[in-house]
Design a protein around this motif. Structure first.
Motif, PDB file in Angstrom:
ATOM      1  N   GLY A   1       0.837  -1.195   0.000  1.00  0.00           N
ATOM      2  CA  GLY A   1       0.000   0.000   0.000  1.00  0.00           C
ATOM      3  C   GLY A   1       0.872   1.244   0.000  1.00  0.00           C
ATOM      4  O   GLY A   1       2.099   1.176   0.144  1.00  0.00           O
TER       5      GLY A   1
ATOM      6  N   GLU B   1      -2.307   7.204   3.853  1.00  0.00           N
ATOM      7  CA  GLU B   1      -1.942   5.816   3.646  1.00  0.00           C
ATOM      8  C   GLU B   1      -3.147   4.997   3.183  1.00  0.00           C
ATOM      9  O   GLU B   1      -4.278   5.243   3.576  1.00  0.00           O
ATOM     10  CB  GLU B   1      -1.357   5.212   4.928  1.00  0.00           C
ATOM     11  CG  GLU B   1      -2.317   5.162   6.114  1.00  0.00           C
ATOM     12  CD  GLU B   1      -2.158   6.353   7.037  1.00  0.00           C
ATOM     13  OE1 GLU B   1      -1.971   7.474   6.519  1.00  0.00           O
ATOM     14  OE2 GLU B   1      -2.251   6.166   8.265  1.00  0.00           O
ATOM     15  N   ASP B   2      -2.859   3.987   2.335  1.00  0.00           N
ATOM     16  CA  ASP B   2      -3.959   3.203   1.780  1.00  0.00           C
ATOM     17  C   ASP B   2      -3.429   1.895   1.229  1.00  0.00           C
ATOM     18  O   ASP B   2      -2.511   1.882   0.403  1.00  0.00           O
ATOM     19  CB  ASP B   2      -4.660   3.998   0.670  1.00  0.00           C
ATOM     20  CG  ASP B   2      -5.907   3.300   0.167  1.00  0.00           C
ATOM     21  OD1 ASP B   2      -6.734   2.889   1.007  1.00  0.00           O
ATOM     22  OD2 ASP B   2      -6.057   3.160  -1.059  1.00  0.00           O
ATOM     23  N   VAL B   3      -3.999   0.775   1.672  1.00  0.00           N
ATOM     24  CA  VAL B   3      -3.602  -0.528   1.148  1.00  0.00           C
ATOM     25  C   VAL B   3      -4.111  -0.665  -0.287  1.00  0.00           C
ATOM     26  O   VAL B   3      -5.214  -0.223  -0.615  1.00  0.00           O
ATOM     27  CB  VAL B   3      -4.130  -1.668   2.050  1.00  0.00           C
ATOM     28  CG1 VAL B   3      -5.636  -1.797   1.980  1.00  0.00           C
ATOM     29  CG2 VAL B   3      -3.442  -2.978   1.708  1.00  0.00           C
TER      30      VAL B   3
ATOM     31  N   ASP C   1      -7.438  -1.492  12.011  1.00  0.00           N
ATOM     32  CA  ASP C   1      -7.227  -2.025  10.664  1.00  0.00           C
ATOM     33  C   ASP C   1      -5.790  -2.527  10.648  1.00  0.00           C
ATOM     34  O   ASP C   1      -4.858  -1.751  10.873  1.00  0.00           O
ATOM     35  CB  ASP C   1      -7.451  -0.921   9.616  1.00  0.00           C
ATOM     36  CG  ASP C   1      -7.252  -1.383   8.182  1.00  0.00           C
ATOM     37  OD1 ASP C   1      -6.263  -2.088   7.904  1.00  0.00           O
ATOM     38  OD2 ASP C   1      -8.067  -1.017   7.317  1.00  0.00           O
TER      39      ASP C   1
ATOM     40  N   TRP D   1      -3.708  -3.264   8.460  1.00  0.00           N
ATOM     41  CA  TRP D   1      -2.761  -2.647   7.525  1.00  0.00           C
ATOM     42  C   TRP D   1      -2.704  -1.147   7.735  1.00  0.00           C
ATOM     43  O   TRP D   1      -1.641  -0.587   7.999  1.00  0.00           O
ATOM     44  CB  TRP D   1      -3.123  -2.928   6.052  1.00  0.00           C
ATOM     45  CG  TRP D   1      -1.977  -2.550   5.157  1.00  0.00           C
ATOM     46  CD1 TRP D   1      -1.006  -3.381   4.698  1.00  0.00           C
ATOM     47  CD2 TRP D   1      -1.642  -1.232   4.686  1.00  0.00           C
ATOM     48  NE1 TRP D   1      -0.081  -2.665   3.949  1.00  0.00           N
ATOM     49  CE2 TRP D   1      -0.445  -1.341   3.931  1.00  0.00           C
ATOM     50  CE3 TRP D   1      -2.212   0.022   4.832  1.00  0.00           C
ATOM     51  CZ2 TRP D   1       0.163  -0.246   3.323  1.00  0.00           C
ATOM     52  CZ3 TRP D   1      -1.603   1.122   4.221  1.00  0.00           C
ATOM     53  CH2 TRP D   1      -0.434   0.982   3.475  1.00  0.00           C
ATOM     54  N   GLU D   2      -3.829  -0.455   7.646  1.00  0.00           N
ATOM     55  CA  GLU D   2      -3.796   1.008   7.688  1.00  0.00           C
ATOM     56  C   GLU D   2      -3.522   1.541   9.095  1.00  0.00           C
ATOM     57  O   GLU D   2      -2.818   2.532   9.257  1.00  0.00           O
ATOM     58  CB  GLU D   2      -5.108   1.586   7.161  1.00  0.00           C
ATOM     59  CG  GLU D   2      -5.032   3.084   6.935  1.00  0.00           C
ATOM     60  CD  GLU D   2      -5.870   3.554   5.751  1.00  0.00           C
ATOM     61  OE1 GLU D   2      -6.188   4.756   5.706  1.00  0.00           O
ATOM     62  OE2 GLU D   2      -6.197   2.744   4.881  1.00  0.00           O
ATOM     63  N   TYR D   3      -4.084   0.895  10.103  1.00  0.00           N
ATOM     64  CA  TYR D   3      -3.892   1.347  11.490  1.00  0.00           C
ATOM     65  C   TYR D   3      -3.474   0.157  12.349  1.00  0.00           C
ATOM     66  O   TYR D   3      -4.240  -0.314  13.198  1.00  0.00           O
ATOM     67  CB  TYR D   3      -5.181   1.970  12.042  1.00  0.00           C
ATOM     68  CG  TYR D   3      -5.740   3.092  11.193  1.00  0.00           C
ATOM     69  CD1 TYR D   3      -4.974   4.215  10.898  1.00  0.00           C
ATOM     70  CD2 TYR D   3      -7.032   3.036  10.688  1.00  0.00           C
ATOM     71  CE1 TYR D   3      -5.478   5.240  10.128  1.00  0.00           C
ATOM     72  CE2 TYR D   3      -7.549   4.064   9.915  1.00  0.00           C
ATOM     73  CZ  TYR D   3      -6.773   5.162   9.633  1.00  0.00           C
ATOM     74  OH  TYR D   3      -7.275   6.179   8.862  1.00  0.00           O
TER      75      TYR D   3
ATOM     76  N   ASN E   1      -6.533  11.360   5.820  1.00  0.00           N
ATOM     77  CA  ASN E   1      -7.076  10.050   5.454  1.00  0.00           C
ATOM     78  C   ASN E   1      -8.405   9.747   6.127  1.00  0.00           C
ATOM     79  O   ASN E   1      -8.892   8.623   6.076  1.00  0.00           O
ATOM     80  CB  ASN E   1      -6.065   8.937   5.771  1.00  0.00           C
ATOM     81  CG  ASN E   1      -5.661   8.934   7.234  1.00  0.00           C
ATOM     82  OD1 ASN E   1      -5.916   9.889   7.957  1.00  0.00           O
ATOM     83  ND2 ASN E   1      -5.021   7.866   7.662  1.00  0.00           N
TER      84      ASN E   1
ATOM     85  N   ALA F   1      -9.985   3.705   5.302  1.00  0.00           N
ATOM     86  CA  ALA F   1      -9.408   2.378   5.500  1.00  0.00           C
ATOM     87  C   ALA F   1     -10.424   1.312   5.116  1.00  0.00           C
ATOM     88  O   ALA F   1     -11.554   1.315   5.595  1.00  0.00           O
ATOM     89  CB  ALA F   1      -8.970   2.213   6.953  1.00  0.00           C
TER      90      ALA F   1
ATOM     91  N   GLN G   1     -11.343  -1.593   8.128  1.00  0.00           N
ATOM     92  CA  GLN G   1     -11.511  -1.132   9.504  1.00  0.00           C
ATOM     93  C   GLN G   1     -12.779  -1.753  10.101  1.00  0.00           C
ATOM     94  O   GLN G   1     -13.711  -1.062  10.501  1.00  0.00           O
ATOM     95  CB  GLN G   1     -11.571   0.397   9.607  1.00  0.00           C
ATOM     96  CG  GLN G   1     -11.487   0.842  11.056  1.00  0.00           C
ATOM     97  CD  GLN G   1     -11.024   2.267  11.220  1.00  0.00           C
ATOM     98  OE1 GLN G   1     -10.488   2.872  10.301  1.00  0.00           O
ATOM     99  NE2 GLN G   1     -11.208   2.827  12.400  1.00  0.00           N
TER     100      GLN G   1
END
Length: 883
Positions: free
Chosen positions: A98, A108-110, A421, A423-425, A756, A857, A860
């Motif tokens: 991402g 940020e973003d997967v 999340d 990946w994102e968080y 985001n 996200a 999430q």
């Protein structure tokens, strides 16, 4: 728990009583460990650039591991995950890709497509789906697209680049089925959706988290060696002084075993010599580059893989089975025949029990996938701030000692925590955790309680009483929702088991008393019961960045901060009242919070000149107050800030009032002495007392705004900002700088708090859920004597009807409508209609204020997992109505 237990319920009991530790292994592996605060040892706190994605395949992590569809033990000693290569990609696919915060036009973003398809709370069964393109993965195009697009443009996504056209991709499904505590079957199924035969490289791999490279004296790492081969399988043997011996068996006599070390490739990263020639990216070098010198010919190392090459026909499938277990077994797959189907059937039985007999198939799928997302989002989180600040063998720059989180040195955690999340968080956030607990309560009440208790443990909670917000800034402020969540969890367990856990409630109460005192001492600066809360989780909801002090000469008093504290008083009061039913010592504390609530509620509507109250009588709404040069004025933004006062409501039943003599006498004395404070207390004819920060008369006006479709009520739940601001944005001009808030129903147009997330119009589940629950409490207090006023599109509603409508609209985001489309999928026809996409759900961070399309996200499930609780509550409501 009802007597008709399922096998999964039985395992939960064994786990709770520590008879069998079914949760010892779980999906605790992060999906991103690079770009985190924990791995940032830079001078200026530039986490994204200090450890970028390009380093992840080559650089050992200090604090925790990541992987694709992986599991690990609860101490993350040993990890099992999947790596893939389609023969085209420039790198081995060992983790999700991402964009970093600076790279993405909305942070940020997967940039992958994957789903948490199923899970049980003991992880006896897990299923994960990853969609892997046949063609070269477009890393460069995605990075360039994110940098080129502005905040007013949508994000460039993987499917926008045509990688799924003509179904030219693999569906890679990874399933886990537990036979025992330390005995896990892994089944990897690859389905070629495309029109041509394709080859795919599949590498189940096993490795130890690197705990040995960080001291001046490096101890020898644990190693993995080949185990005995057998008919149709190969094996690995991993021995660790704490975990003991574990064996990984993999089907296929033609499987090649690869060995390297979980150590950094210093030559590639820093131009210096590596500690060993066999480093973390050794499998990438062997599989992708064909370099045999990069894997250990002695067949030993702290990281090992079983390399299978599968030729999958067009429209066909291939499968690889692996088994991780503590005991040696010469026929490792003989005892697992039928295990996967058995665990699937038990998962079906468990969710049928949770959902009841009459729920629609559509809502069953929503609730189950939401629960799966919650359960897959558990992560091993490891962070010792003091160690991190001081550094390891090589000390970090001295500036870090007074940098990020420098005053949280006491925080030292290594726990399984529900992530917003993965990946994102991939870090805990305090107020998110409270909602996660409620999302989890219907499937695993013990885990729900454990998550709330973590946040107030001594090694989390600051000595001052503050609860840590999130790793980017532990000292930031999240809304104080833990008392509310604790009481809700207590009531849910009481309903499930017939008795509530008062020890849990009491432990939470004592630690939250310390936190409450911190709030009062730190955030009520002038001691007038009006609070200056700061950020409070609503990233860009104000014209100012609320994480920063207001501009010089200005003061911002926040309606939501004051309302959160009114709610905090009510929640601590009702916990004290519950505890006082068995211990009269708590009656005094109940009185204290009762009185404090009334004083805060009074300040909403009254102020001594030249001050003004938070309530604006002309607008019929609550606003923040901006003071410049002793001249206060309302900031007339109709946002969620002005709806938060609705959360502060509770009903004291007559049985409580009659039984608690000390509480009753003190309450009567207080109201006699301060009758002007009683406007937020309503006595009903049957002896109930309704405490509400928004009293009748004002309550109808606020509800009128909430249920107006021209303002807050979207087709898919309450907006975070009134749609009125599309026509009338708020504009402030100060020192030649123009600041504006308008209705932005989609992604944020500003970079405030990273850009985001967006609280200027979209629908958010946590606040929508709290509005739903608050209106139900109002209905319990007022019944049918109070109604929501008529709007242009709807006649008067009862409070029960209004609450149900909010819940139904939120759930509708995920339901297929008459046109066959799900609002969550928005304009993405691939996701709306393709049979291999359309029934898989993504639980986004927030949703478009008009269309309901998922934004932010994409995984999430955290607080958006509340949709599962709403589905269950609506089903119970429907059954009760039918009766």
């Amino acid at each position: 728990m009802p007597s008709s237990r399922t096998e999964e319920h039985h395992r939960l009991v064994q786990e709770r009583e520590r008879v069998v530790r079914w949760k010892h292994w779980g999906p605790y592996l992060a999906e991103r460990a690079w770009g985190t605060v924990r791995e940032d040892y830079s001078a200026g706190g530039d986490a994204w650039n200090h450890f970028p994605h390009d380093h992840a395949r080559s650089r050992a992590y200090r604090w925790n591991e990541d992987g694709l569809a992986g599991i690990c033990d609860r101490d993350q000693i040993l990890c099992l995950s999947l790596a893939l290569w389609n023969g085209e990609d420039p790198i081995l696919k060992e983790r999700l890709f991402g964009l970093s915060g600076p790279e993405g036009n909305h942070g940020e973003d997967v940039k992958e497509v994957y789903y948490y398809e199923d899970a049980t709370p003991t992880y006896s069964y897990l299923r994960y789906l990853y969609k892997y393109p046949h063609r070269r993965f477009p890393y460069e195009e995605l990075i360039a697209g994110g940098r080129a697009r502005g905040a007013d443009e949508p994000e460039l996504e993987l499917w926008d680049l045509g990688v799924f056209d003509e179904n030219r991709y693999f569906d890679v499904t990874v399933e886990y089925a537990k036979r025992a505590q330390n005995d896990i079957l892994m089944v990897i199924t690859v389905e070629n959706r495309g029109p041509e035969d394709r080859t795919i490289h599949v590498l189940p791999h096993l490795w130890y988290r690197n705990t040995w490279s960080w001291d001046e004296v490096v101890v020898g790492p644990p190693e993995i060696h080949p185990g005995p081969r057998g008919p149709g399988h190969v094996s690995l043997r991993a021995v660790h002084r704490e975990l003991g011996a574990m064996h990984l068996y993999v089907e296929g006599e033609d499987t090649e075993l690869l060995f390297t070390n979980n150590e950094s490739n210093n030559e590639r990263l820093f131009g210096t010599r590596s500690r060993t020639p066999y480093v973390k990216d050794g499998f990438h070098a062997r599989v992708v580059d064909g370099d045999t010198s990069r894997v250990n010919p002695e067949q030993r190392g702290s990281k090992a893989a079983a390399w299978r090459i599968l030729n999958v026909p067009a429209g066909g499938r291939a499968q690889v089975r692996a088994r991780l277990c503590a005991d040696h077994d010469g026929t490792p797959f003989g005892e697992t025949e039928g295990l996967l189907e058995k665990r699937k059937a038990e998962a079906d039985e468990f969710y049928a029990h949770v959902q009841g007999p009459t729920m629609s198939p559509e809502r069953r799928a929503i609730q189950r996938q939401a629960a799966a997302g919650m359960l897959w989002s558990m992560q091993y989180y490891n962070y010792d701030v003091d160690t991190w600040l001081r550094g390891d063998a090589l000390p970090p720059p001295a500036t870090r000692l007074r940098g990020r989180n420098w005053d949280w040195r006491h925080l030292s955690v290594a726990d399984i925590i529900s992530m917003p999340d993965k990946w994102e968080y991939p870090w805990f956030a305090a107020w998110d955790t409270a909602f996660h607990a409620l999302s989890m309560a219907s499937v695993d009440i013990e885990f729900a309680k454990s998550q709330l208790k973590l946040m107030v443990k001594e090694w989390y909670q600051h000595p001052s009483g503050q609860i840590p917000a999130y790793e980017w800034e532990f000292g930031d402020l999240n809304p104080p929702v833990h008392a509310w969540a604790a009481y809700q969890i207590y009531k849910i367990e009481r309903k499930q088991r017939g008795v509530g856990d008062k020890l849990f409630l009491e432990r939470m109460f004592h630690k939250l008393l310390i936190n409450f005192a911190w709030w009062v001492n730190k955030r009520d600066v002038e001691g007038n019961n009006v609070f200056e809360g700061g950020f409070l989780g609503l990233d860009n909801i104000s014209v100012f960045d609320r994480s920063e002090p207001p501009p010089p000469g200005m003061k911002l008093e926040q309606a939501d901060a004051t309302a959160w504290m009114a709610m905090y008083c009510i929640d601590l009061m009702r916990i004290a009242l519950e505890l006082a039913m068995d211990n009269s010592a708590y009656e005094d504390l109940a009185n204290k919070f009762f009185e404090h609530f009334l004083r805060i509620a009074y300040t909403f509507h009254h102020a001594d000149p030249p001050e003004i109250p938070l309530w604006d009588e002309d607008a019929g709404f609550y606003f923040d107050i901006l003071t410049e040069g002793n001249r206060p004025r309302h900031l007339p933004v109709r946002s969620m800030v002005g709806l938060v006062p609705l959360f502060a409501v509770h009903v004291i039943g007559p049985e409580v009032y009659r039984k608690l003599d000390n509480f009753r006498r003190r309450m009567e004395w207080f109201l006699g002495k301060y009758p002007h404070l009683a406007e937020s207390l309503v006595k009903r004819p049957d002896g109930r007392y309704v405490l509400t920060a928004v009293p009748p008369g004002k309550l109808e006006r606020v509800l009128g705004h909430l249920f107006s479709e021209d303002e807050f009520l979207s087709p898919h739940g309450p907006r975070s900002l009134s749609k009125e601001h599309a026509r009338r944005p708020l504009v402030l001009v100060r020192d030649g700088r123009r600041m504006e808030i308008g209705y932005e129903p989609g992604e944020s147009l500003s970079r405030m708090k990273g850009g985001n997330s967006n609280w200027r119009g979209p629908v958010w589940f946590p606040t929508g859920y709290m509005l739903y629950r608050s209106i139900l409490r109002l209905e319990h207090g007022f019944g049918d004597i109070l109604r929501v006023p008529a709007t242009k599109t709807h006649g008067p509603r009862s409070l029960r009807e209004a609450a149900d409508e909010i819940a139904a609209r939120l759930v509708s985001i995920f339901e297929r409508g008459p046109d066959g489309r799900r609002p969550v999928h928005g304009r993405k026809d691939l996701f709306q209609y393709d049979p291999h996409f359309r029934d898989n759900l993504l639980f986004y961070e927030y949703f478009h204020g008009d269309s309901g399309e998922g934004l932010g996200a994409s995984h999430q499930t955290g607080w958006t997992g509340l949709v599962g609780d709403l589905v269950l509550r609506l089903e119970r409501r429907r059954r009760d109505t039918d009766l």
